[in-house]
Design a protein around this motif. Sequence first.
Motif, PDB file in Angstrom:
ATOM      1  N   ALA A   9      41.904  36.044  34.769  1.00  8.71           N
ATOM      2  CA  ALA A   9      42.995  37.001  35.488  1.00  8.71           C
ATOM      3  C   ALA A   9      43.451  38.135  35.689  1.00  8.71           C
ATOM      4  N   TYR A  10      42.633  39.144  34.947  1.00  9.32           N
ATOM      5  CA  TYR A  10      41.575  41.156  35.758  1.00  9.32           C
ATOM      6  C   TYR A  10      41.365  40.694  37.008  1.00  9.32           C
ATOM      7  N   GLN A  11      40.363  39.989  37.067  1.00  9.18           N
ATOM      8  CA  GLN A  11      39.609  39.471  38.837  1.00  9.18           C
ATOM      9  C   GLN A  11      40.919  39.821  39.802  1.00  9.18           C
ATOM     10  N   LYS A  12      41.956  38.551  39.418  1.00  5.80           N
ATOM     11  CA  LYS A  12      43.054  38.831  40.764  1.00  5.80           C
ATOM     12  C   LYS A  12      43.919  39.732  40.493  1.00  5.80           C
ATOM     13  N   LYS A  13      44.107  40.176  39.502  1.00  6.46           N
ATOM     14  CA  LYS A  13      45.090  41.042  39.259  1.00  6.46           C
ATOM     15  C   LYS A  13      44.408  42.550  40.045  1.00  6.46           C
ATOM     16  N   VAL A  14      43.239  42.919  39.815  1.00  6.01           N
ATOM     17  CA  VAL A  14      42.619  44.137  41.079  1.00  6.01           C
ATOM     18  C   VAL A  14      42.863  43.195  42.693  1.00  6.01           C
ATOM     19  N   GLN A  15      42.448  42.404  42.344  1.00  5.61           N
ATOM     20  CA  GLN A  15      42.297  41.607  44.039  1.00  5.61           C
ATOM     21  C   GLN A  15      44.048  41.979  44.846  1.00  5.61           C
ATOM     22  N   LYS A  16      44.779  41.918  43.719  1.00  4.10           N
ATOM     23  CA  LYS A  16      45.965  41.358  44.747  1.00  4.10           C
ATOM     24  C   LYS A  16      46.496  42.840  44.417  1.00  4.10           C
TER      25      LYS A  16
END
Length: 174
Positions: free
Chosen positions: A151-158
């Motif tokens: 979830a953290y990786q998705k947040k950073v990518q967004k």
Amino acid sequence: MTTFDYLLLIIAVIVLVYQLRIMIRQRKNVVIPGVTPNRKPVMIVFGLIFLVALLRSQNLAQQWPVFALIIAICAIIFCTGCGLGTDGIYSGGKFIDYKKAMYYDFDTRSKEGLTFRMATLTKECAMRIQPEQRAEILKLMEQQGIPDFEAYQKKVQKSVKTRQEAQQRKKKKK
């Protein structure tokens, strides 16, 4: 003792006080205990460094306070256990507050069993746990609002995508 020895002594006292504070807070706050990973290899490395420092010391009779404090600090780090507390994670003399935590992760690749990791942008704390503690930890992470690594990786990518789009719009306006 030389000026360097006094400086080292002052630094050692500060580290000792800091480690004692963490150890006292940990004893009061830990709700899910764990085991510090890689404790034995680190202890061997500390022992070798201390042995080399001892052999290279010219005058141990004058420098014994520095060596005594360094031994005390190492002992406290090894005596300080690890676990999840009401305010954050304690692990081998380190502490991460839940407010500063960016993500958590479970690592099963280790030979030692299940390892729980929590990280900020600059540091990480880890602890070995029993498989039955995983549900308790997940519940605590949900209560604190800390995302898992995916979830953290998705947040950073967004966030990165949003910045790139903003830069492209800015270039088009010029």
